[in-house]
Write an enzyme that holds these catalytic residues in place. Sequence first.
Site, PDB file in Angstrom:
ATOM      1  N   CYS A   2       2.330  41.814  35.711  1.00 54.76           N
ATOM      2  CA  CYS A   2       3.708  42.242  35.905  1.00 54.76           C
ATOM      3  C   CYS A   2       4.648  41.071  35.597  1.00 54.76           C
ATOM      4  O   CYS A   2       4.418  39.948  36.028  1.00 54.76           O
ATOM      5  CB  CYS A   2       4.023  42.743  37.309  1.00 54.76           C
ATOM      6  SG  CYS A   2       3.130  44.228  37.748  1.00 54.76           S
ATOM      7  N   ARG A  27       2.187  39.730  30.281  1.00 51.79           N
ATOM      8  CA  ARG A  27       1.778  39.836  31.685  1.00 51.79           C
ATOM      9  C   ARG A  27       1.384  41.256  32.088  1.00 51.79           C
ATOM     10  O   ARG A  27       0.912  41.483  33.196  1.00 51.79           O
ATOM     11  CB  ARG A  27       2.927  39.364  32.602  1.00 51.79           C
ATOM     12  CG  ARG A  27       3.351  37.951  32.353  1.00 51.79           C
ATOM     13  CD  ARG A  27       4.539  37.588  33.218  1.00 51.79           C
ATOM     14  NE  ARG A  27       4.172  37.509  34.604  1.00 51.79           N
ATOM     15  CZ  ARG A  27       3.727  36.432  35.221  1.00 51.79           C
ATOM     16  NH1 ARG A  27       3.596  35.309  34.538  1.00 51.79           N
ATOM     17  NH2 ARG A  27       3.417  36.457  36.486  1.00 51.79           N
ATOM     18  N   TRP A  75       1.743  45.755  35.117  1.00 54.69           N
ATOM     19  CA  TRP A  75       0.285  45.826  35.049  1.00 54.69           C
ATOM     20  C   TRP A  75      -0.119  46.536  36.337  1.00 54.69           C
ATOM     21  O   TRP A  75       0.037  45.995  37.427  1.00 54.69           O
ATOM     22  CB  TRP A  75      -0.320  44.431  34.967  1.00 54.69           C
ATOM     23  CG  TRP A  75      -1.793  44.437  34.718  1.00 54.69           C
ATOM     24  CD1 TRP A  75      -2.413  44.501  33.503  1.00 54.69           C
ATOM     25  CD2 TRP A  75      -2.837  44.346  35.697  1.00 54.69           C
ATOM     26  NE1 TRP A  75      -3.779  44.478  33.668  1.00 54.69           N
ATOM     27  CE2 TRP A  75      -4.070  44.394  35.010  1.00 54.69           C
ATOM     28  CE3 TRP A  75      -2.857  44.261  37.087  1.00 54.69           C
ATOM     29  CZ2 TRP A  75      -5.286  44.337  35.652  1.00 54.69           C
ATOM     30  CZ3 TRP A  75      -4.083  44.205  37.737  1.00 54.69           C
ATOM     31  CH2 TRP A  75      -5.274  44.239  37.017  1.00 54.69           C
ATOM     32  N   ASN A 101       6.549  41.702  41.404  1.00 57.45           N
ATOM     33  CA  ASN A 101       5.267  41.236  40.869  1.00 57.45           C
ATOM     34  C   ASN A 101       4.455  40.731  42.057  1.00 57.45           C
ATOM     35  O   ASN A 101       4.914  39.843  42.773  1.00 57.45           O
ATOM     36  CB  ASN A 101       5.510  40.113  39.852  1.00 57.45           C
ATOM     37  CG  ASN A 101       4.263  39.302  39.520  1.00 57.45           C
ATOM     38  OD1 ASN A 101       4.329  38.107  39.309  1.00 57.45           O
ATOM     39  ND2 ASN A 101       3.125  39.949  39.461  1.00 57.45           N
ATOM     40  N   GLY A 102       3.277  41.334  42.253  1.00 54.05           N
ATOM     41  CA  GLY A 102       2.435  40.920  43.380  1.00 54.05           C
ATOM     42  C   GLY A 102       1.790  42.134  44.022  1.00 54.05           C
ATOM     43  O   GLY A 102       1.764  43.220  43.432  1.00 54.05           O
ATOM     44  N   GLU A 487     -18.285  32.659  26.151  1.00 48.75           N
ATOM     45  CA  GLU A 487     -16.889  32.775  25.737  1.00 48.75           C
ATOM     46  C   GLU A 487     -16.763  33.648  24.482  1.00 48.75           C
ATOM     47  O   GLU A 487     -15.840  34.460  24.356  1.00 48.75           O
ATOM     48  CB  GLU A 487     -16.299  31.371  25.527  1.00 48.75           C
ATOM     49  CG  GLU A 487     -14.890  31.307  24.986  1.00 48.75           C
ATOM     50  CD  GLU A 487     -13.829  32.015  25.830  1.00 48.75           C
ATOM     51  OE1 GLU A 487     -14.115  32.430  26.965  1.00 48.75           O
ATOM     52  OE2 GLU A 487     -12.714  32.181  25.309  1.00 48.75           O
ATOM     53  N   LYS A 491     -14.566  37.076  24.262  1.00 48.23           N
ATOM     54  CA  LYS A 491     -13.497  37.299  23.270  1.00 48.23           C
ATOM     55  C   LYS A 491     -13.680  38.649  22.596  1.00 48.23           C
ATOM     56  O   LYS A 491     -12.731  39.401  22.400  1.00 48.23           O
ATOM     57  CB  LYS A 491     -13.510  36.212  22.178  1.00 48.23           C
ATOM     58  CG  LYS A 491     -12.955  34.879  22.471  1.00 48.23           C
ATOM     59  CD  LYS A 491     -11.472  34.791  22.689  1.00 48.23           C
ATOM     60  CE  LYS A 491     -11.098  35.130  24.078  1.00 48.23           C
ATOM     61  NZ  LYS A 491     -11.109  34.266  25.132  1.00 48.23           N
ATOM     62  N   GLU A 494     -12.894  41.554  25.034  1.00 44.93           N
ATOM     63  CA  GLU A 494     -11.479  41.647  25.411  1.00 44.93           C
ATOM     64  C   GLU A 494     -10.642  42.378  24.373  1.00 44.93           C
ATOM     65  O   GLU A 494      -9.789  43.172  24.727  1.00 44.93           O
ATOM     66  CB  GLU A 494     -10.875  40.235  25.571  1.00 44.93           C
ATOM     67  CG  GLU A 494     -11.252  39.534  26.849  1.00 44.93           C
ATOM     68  CD  GLU A 494     -10.652  38.136  26.917  1.00 44.93           C
ATOM     69  OE1 GLU A 494     -10.084  37.786  27.947  1.00 44.93           O
ATOM     70  OE2 GLU A 494     -10.763  37.368  25.925  1.00 44.93           O
ATOM     71  N   HIS A 510     -36.362  37.578  29.045  1.00 41.82           N
ATOM     72  CA  HIS A 510     -36.553  38.192  30.358  1.00 41.82           C
ATOM     73  C   HIS A 510     -35.701  39.452  30.530  1.00 41.82           C
ATOM     74  O   HIS A 510     -35.380  39.830  31.643  1.00 41.82           O
ATOM     75  CB  HIS A 510     -36.225  37.183  31.462  1.00 41.82           C
ATOM     76  CG  HIS A 510     -37.092  35.965  31.397  1.00 41.82           C
ATOM     77  ND1 HIS A 510     -38.436  35.995  31.685  1.00 41.82           N
ATOM     78  CD2 HIS A 510     -36.811  34.690  31.033  1.00 41.82           C
ATOM     79  CE1 HIS A 510     -38.942  34.779  31.514  1.00 41.82           C
ATOM     80  NE2 HIS A 510     -37.973  33.975  31.122  1.00 41.82           N
ATOM     81  N   LYS A 609      -2.338  38.538  30.886  1.00 44.28           N
ATOM     82  CA  LYS A 609      -2.631  37.124  30.663  1.00 44.28           C
ATOM     83  C   LYS A 609      -2.622  36.328  31.956  1.00 44.28           C
ATOM     84  O   LYS A 609      -3.359  35.359  32.099  1.00 44.28           O
ATOM     85  CB  LYS A 609      -1.608  36.550  29.689  1.00 44.28           C
ATOM     86  CG  LYS A 609      -1.879  35.130  29.335  1.00 44.28           C
ATOM     87  CD  LYS A 609      -1.716  34.855  27.888  1.00 44.28           C
ATOM     88  CE  LYS A 609      -2.341  33.534  27.510  1.00 44.28           C
ATOM     89  NZ  LYS A 609      -3.786  33.652  27.348  1.00 44.28           N
TER      90      LYS A 609
HETATM   91  C1  G6P Z   1      -6.872  36.577  32.547  1.00 48.09           C
HETATM   92  C2  G6P Z   1      -6.659  36.260  31.090  1.00 48.09           C
HETATM   93  C3  G6P Z   1      -7.755  35.323  30.592  1.00 48.09           C
HETATM   94  C4  G6P Z   1      -7.812  34.074  31.458  1.00 48.09           C
HETATM   95  C5  G6P Z   1      -7.962  34.420  32.930  1.00 48.09           C
HETATM   96  C6  G6P Z   1      -7.763  33.197  33.811  1.00 48.09           C
HETATM   97  O1  G6P Z   1      -8.009  37.340  32.695  1.00 48.09           O
HETATM   98  O2  G6P Z   1      -6.635  37.445  30.320  1.00 48.09           O
HETATM   99  O3  G6P Z   1      -7.489  34.953  29.251  1.00 48.09           O
HETATM  100  O4  G6P Z   1      -8.880  33.281  31.049  1.00 48.09           O
HETATM  101  O5  G6P Z   1      -6.971  35.370  33.322  1.00 48.09           O
HETATM  102  O6  G6P Z   1      -6.447  32.750  33.632  1.00 48.09           O
HETATM  103  P1  G6P Z   1      -5.954  31.275  33.897  1.00 48.09           P
HETATM  104  O7  G6P Z   1      -4.481  31.315  33.586  1.00 48.09           O
HETATM  105  O8  G6P Z   1      -6.218  30.993  35.332  1.00 48.09           O
HETATM  106  O9  G6P Z   1      -6.705  30.374  32.993  1.00 48.09           O
END
Ligand code: G6P
Length: 614
Positions: A2, A27, A75, A101-102, A487, A491, A494, A510, A609
């Site tokens: 948000c 956000r 969000w 937001n929260g 990672e 990616k 996501e 395993h 994000k």
């Molecule tokens: C969200 C984002 C990710 C990020 C994660 C942690 O899930 O989409 O890209 O890695 O939060 O965020 P931070 O700001 O704490 O690295």
Amino acid sequence: MCGIVGYIGKGNVYDILIKGLHRLEYRGYDSAGIALVDKDGKLKVYKTKGKVSNLEDYCQDKNTEAGAGIAHTRWATHGEPSDKNAHPHYSEDGNLALVHNGTIENYKILKDALEQHGCKFQSETDTEVLVQLIEYIKVKNNCSLADAVREAMNQVVGAYAIAVVEKDKPDTIIAARKSSPLVIGIGDDETFLASDATPFVEYTKDVVYLKDEEIAIIKQGEPLKVLTLDNRESKIDVTTLELSISQLEKGGYPHFMLKEIFEQPDTLRDCIRGRIIDGGGKINISGLNDNKEKFCEAKRIVIVACGTSWHAALLGKYLIQDMCRIPVEVEYASEFRYSNPVLDDKDVVIAISQSGETADTLAAAKIAREMGAFVFGISNSVGSSIPRETDSGTYIHVGPEIGVASTKAFTGQVMVLTLLALGIAQMRNTMDEAKIKEIGREVLHIPEYVQEVLKLNDTIERLSLIYTYARNFLYLGRGYSYPVALEGALKLKEISYIHAEGYPAAEMKHGPIALIDAEMPSVIIAPQDHLYEKIVSNVQQVKARGGNIIAIVTKGDTVIRNIADHVLEVPELPECLTPIITSIPLQLLSYYIAINKGKDVDMPRNLAKSVTVE
Ligand code: G6P
């Protein structure tokens, strides 16, 4: 998670708020809305499901004239994305509108109590309770909006950044925060507020970061006033923003994600600048130098983070354990905070967060401090909560990351962790000086190596076409390449919505080996390192079962080249530096697969994000 924005002043309120919402869309983008108070004191609320562009379409034939306004991009947490659940929410009598937001943890208790007083609710959100409560108090006590907000926030349990406007008051916005970010921009006869400074960077560089449990009274023509929840006036600290508008634009790239991938030679240069001196022989990180004792005497290091930052944290463990011979534990912040952790003043806790606002990481850092540990933050966002709530720390300096899928922040975090590990090793004398110098010298050339890796772009774009419609992917790596595999898989998930699993290559036998067939490609990260011979066996095991292999190998590799279906070559580097360059082909692969599938890579579904809720 948000985004909220507010504006009061001489400019076009609607245009400024909409532009601000676009900047905050990273956000969340489940719905968007705006509340405008016009000069005649009328309160107009427009809101729609979907992205900010939907709101703009919706508002095309509406009267958007205003003296003050607030806006929101959502969000969803409580209640599905819908017009009804979109913010702003308004009080039943239509007197107030509020964005939030929260998450309000005790909203059910508050809602039940208000319903008993006859209050009717329109939405399924926790937010609506705030606006109804504030109005209820305001009417009952016949008090000002600021006083009603203060009393209401004293009853609320949870996290909030809110902004409220009132009918008949086109000159006032009241804002408050606890655990969710809120920054106020002070311009020339105009004031802005937002979840971060990006909505108003082109108008003012003078900002005030509101602190937890503070209320801001923003009144046109009057200086900003900030009160605490117990009604004391707070001192206002104005800081200067270091952010430029060009950092918030795509700069000719079709997506922020691609721009951010290609920016990495520069962002890594910025990240390294001044931190390696004496031709590679001396590591210079001020947060480390200033706390030498803490790191020298640490009996253990615990790293907490979420998402991509957690993958960087895992690499931090490999790096620090390897170079500094200190036991390192890596924890998901969301698990750590409720795990009744055992910590004391001989522990160093490192909290990693790109945004500096992730609720779980922030809470984990606070708990660790309360327990007496020394807490060191690694963040990208200057002025965010984690740098303010930790004992010391450092920034990765990669500039604002807008693409929801993290790329340049990941390589920046890994770079800083590498430097931190080298610096601690130097302080603790756990590594040969010559070796430190050798690695330090290579670090200085990392931007050039990354530039070279980016030349794989066209090859990866072509390769992506072969695998766009695969339904599952396996990512495998060992040692330093294992977190890279995690990672890479994240990616892909996501932004392309393809199921992908990252696994330690040797563990594959395993379980995941049962999944291997010609339909499921394996991406194997296999640079020349001390586990190379081992991973060659894993590559063979996949091939023997008919799997297709995309391998990331060191330039000149001949063994895996003869087994894998596709190889992507990266330059040869000391083992500890390979994650930075092997992760980049994986970023590009996921980007192109998502593009081929027509996905919105900068705003993937359901993600946000900055995750400021639990
Ligand atoms: C969200 C984002 C990710 C990020 C994660 C942690 O899930 O989409 O890209 O890695 O939060 O965020 P931070 O700001 O704490 O690295």
